[in-house]
Design an enzyme around this catalytic site. Structure first.
Site, short mmCIF file in Angstrom:
data_model
loop_
_atom_site.label_atom_id
_atom_site.label_comp_id
_atom_site.label_asym_id
_atom_site.label_seq_id
_atom_site.Cartn_x
_atom_site.Cartn_y
_atom_site.Cartn_z
N TRP A 396 0.83 -1.21 0.00
CA TRP A 396 0.00 0.00 0.00
C TRP A 396 0.87 1.26 0.00
CZ3 TRP A 396 -0.28 3.64 4.11
CH2 TRP A 396 -1.21 4.65 3.91
N HIS A 397 2.02 1.18 0.64
CA HIS A 397 2.90 2.35 0.68
C HIS A 397 3.59 2.59 -0.65
CE1 HIS A 397 2.37 1.68 5.01
NE2 HIS A 397 2.71 2.94 5.17
N GLY A 398 3.65 1.58 -1.51
CA GLY A 398 4.26 1.75 -2.82
C GLY A 398 4.72 0.44 -3.40
#
Length: 642
Positions: A396-398
């Site tokens: 989700w962060h990347g």
């Protein structure tokens, strides 16, 4: 500069959008904006609730325009789409059709999020597989993709809303402006917390009410957030962390290690500072936001850390990802689909097919173990679902290999602690000593900096386990006065046969001292573990998505090389002196963080009860001190990029 130029510059600042200088809580222009918002709000706050909500909705849209420009259209699309999707659900009688509508609604929200966060990843994957040369372009600007500020937060909030409407936990909001206000409330719009509909929507219909005491608390939270952001986060970032992470090989192992520990405080002060300001501003407007941080570095294990850190996201992942996957009850087809998808992503991001082989072997071992008994099945499925959740949380962060490693390490830490907590003190010593010895052998015969780091970590862990075992600490009931002071939850420990116990005046005092020491040790171990995982988190942050994966991996590798390599101990005093200001700020920040919660509540209440005149003087003094730490260019909040 003549009057015409001054007016032009003022109008540009007021009506224009500058991507390089978005509207931040730490800018004078934000507080001028808030003054105008509050001025209009004060005229309509009591009686006409729909007008009040509409006014705040309009102000929130303006705020988002000043932070993201043309992506205001994207926010409006998400608001409009989810408003009508939720309104349609109760009118559909057939359960299957309602479920289909829910799936479609969530899919659209995820496609919006996925396009902006993972377009480069999918384009690279397709190009690699089929030999194409697809180019990623932004649908609004036609250029490179610029991640809209806060897109994850308002899409997650929209998803939770439509899911809760489908489950009957909340009624659809009838007024479009009210719903738009709920999804775009400007204090928490761009970096959370993620506000659930059942928590916030009832507040839309309550008259404004702000007591004198709550006004003081709101002012305190704003000052507290500004101090965290400008004194702790920005000062540490500019004077040490950013420099070291930009080029780790230019700095010593000691400086790399200091930067890593300082980053743990930096990211906490940055994110929780934003949350504190958002909480205070929302309170001034008569709205309450959920708790998002609860002294996370007081956690005694990795699982407890995630119950204290970014609570709104952790609870969202639990309710809308972990539990649907089966939670701690059983596995679902989605559990195994997630494993396969995450494995493929890991293989592509790492460029190492061996990753897929390792996962396949682990999966085979787990399947064999699960077949042995139902109890094994439940434990294995629970741990697999936990790992899936943490890996997806990392992604989700990347779309970066570093974020996958970061999420995987946190998941692994949670799983290992579950086993560790069930072992006797003697078993802990034996297993940790065996692992330490194995790492020593590996570091000796297959030398690499990473093995040195793991060896030192396990050596410290073994010494701690040996210390606890020497007092034979086992769980028991605590009496009054036996709580550890570092954490909110008591560490329930009782010494039996500990030689110190005979010298202490009472068994009760011995239990309290042993409990405090055990708690402090667990807190320190957890903080070091979380800090190590942040090496991979920070390396993957603040990067162009097109080159993020390779750059992040090289940064993490170089830092490990420095930290785990040979140190020139004679340089440490000079390095410590050179970075003395940052290290002092770090030490003071951690000291304040570890203060007992009761003490912190007392000085918050004391501040809120100040006479108005004295409070005004305190605010002026605090603002003067805080702004002495302002750097040349204001730093954006770290979580704006997520």
């Amino acid at each position: 500069m003549n009057d015409g130029a001054l007016i032009t510059d003022f109008c540009h600042r007021l009506f224009g959008f500058d991507q390089a200088h978005p509207l931040l809580f730490t800018q004078f222009w934000f507080w001028a904006f808030l003054a105008l918002v509050y001025g209009g709000f004060s005229l309509i706050r009591r009686d006409k609730l729909h007008i009040r909500n509409a006014w705040l909705f309009g102000c929130s849209l303006w705020f988002y325009y000043k932070t993201s420009g043309v992506f205001l259209l994207l926010l409006l699309f998400v608001i409009t789409y989810n408003y009508f999707a939720a309104h349609l659900m109760p009118r559909i009688r057939r359960e299957r059709l309602r479920t289909a509508l829910l799936v479609l609604s969530v899919a659209v929200d995820l496609l919006v999020l996925g396009y902006y966060k993972y377009a480069y990843f999918f384009a690279d994957a397709v190009n690699s597989l089929f030999g194409l040369e697809l180019q990623v372009k932004d649908i609004f600007t036609g250029g490179s993709i610029f991640l809209p500020v806060g897109i994850s937060f308002f899409t997650f909030q929209a998803i939770s809303y439509v899911v809760d409407v489908k489950k009957g936990k909340v009624e659809p909001v009838r007024n479009f402006l009210d719903f738009g206000f709920y999804l775009s409330f400007f204090p928490q719009l761009v970096a959370g917390p993620i506000v659930r509909a059942p928590e916030f929507i009832p507040q839309l219909h309550r008259p404004f009410n702000l007591s004198r005491r709550w006004f003081g608390i709101a002012v305190f939270w704003i000052l507290n957030g500004l101090a965290k952001k400008l004194i702790l986060s920005d000062f540490i970032a500019v004077n040490l962390c950013d420099r070291v992470f930009e080029n780790p090989l230019l700095y010593t192992g000691f400086e790399n290690l200091c930067a890593l520990f300082c980053y743990s405080l930096q990211v906490y002060a940055d994110f929780s500072g934003y949350t504190d300001i958002a909480t205070g501003v929302a309170m001034l407007l008569g709205f309450w936001l959920p708790l998002n941080f609860n002294s996370p570095y007081k956690a005694t294990n990795a699982g407890q850390f995630w119950k204290r850190w970014h609570i709104s996201l952790s609870s969202w992942l639990k309710d809308y990802l972990y539990i649907p996957l089966g939670g701690n009850r059983n596995g679902t087809p989605a559990t195994w689909i997630c494993i396969g998808a995450i494995t493929l992503i890991g293989v592509f991001l790492s460029g190492m097919p061996v990753v897929g082989v390792i996962v396949a072997v682990i999966a085979l071992v787990l399947v064999i173990a699960a077949r042995r008994s139902k109890e094994n099945t439940r434990k294995i499925v629970t741990n697999v679902n936990s790992m899936n959740t943490m890996l997806l949380g990392g992604l989700w962060h990347g779309a970066s290999w570093n974020f996958m490693i970061w999420g995987g390490l946190n998941g692994l830490g949670m799983i290992i602690y579950k086993f560790w907590s069930g072992w006797s003190p003697r078993t802990r010593v034996l297993i940790s000593a065996a692992v330490t010895f194995a790492l020593w052998l590996i570091a000796r015969y297959f030398p690499a900096p990473v093995w040195n780091i793991f060896f030192v970590w396990m050596l410290i862990t073994t010494l701690g386990a040996l210390l606890q075992a020497s007092c034979r600490l086992v769980p028991s009931a605590l009496g009054k006065g036996q709580r550890g002071t570092l954490g909110e939850e008591p560490l329930i420990m009782q010494p039996k046969g500990c030689w110190q116990a005979k010298r202490l005046p009472s068994r009760k005092a011995s239990a309290a001292a042993a409990g405090w020491l055990g708690n402090a040790w667990a807190v320190a171990q957890t903080f070091v573990f979380i800090t190590f995982t942040r090496l991979f988190f920070r390396s993957g942050s603040n990067l162009d998505p097109a080159i993020a994966n390779e750059t992040a991996w090289n940064t993490a590798k170089n830092m490990i090389e420095r930290i785990g390599g040979a140190w020139d101990l004679s340089l440490i005093p000079a390095m410590a002196k050179q970075h003395a200001a940052v290290l002092i700020v770090f030490a003071l920040g951690m000291l304040v963080h570890w203060l007992p919660d009761r003490f912190k509540r007392r000085y918050r209440i004391w501040f809120s009860r100040m006479p108005v005149g004295l409070m005004a003087l305190a605010v002026l003094l605090a603002v003067f001190i805080i702004y002495q730490f302002i750097t040349a260019g204001l730093q954006s909040f770290i979580y704006f990029q997520f």
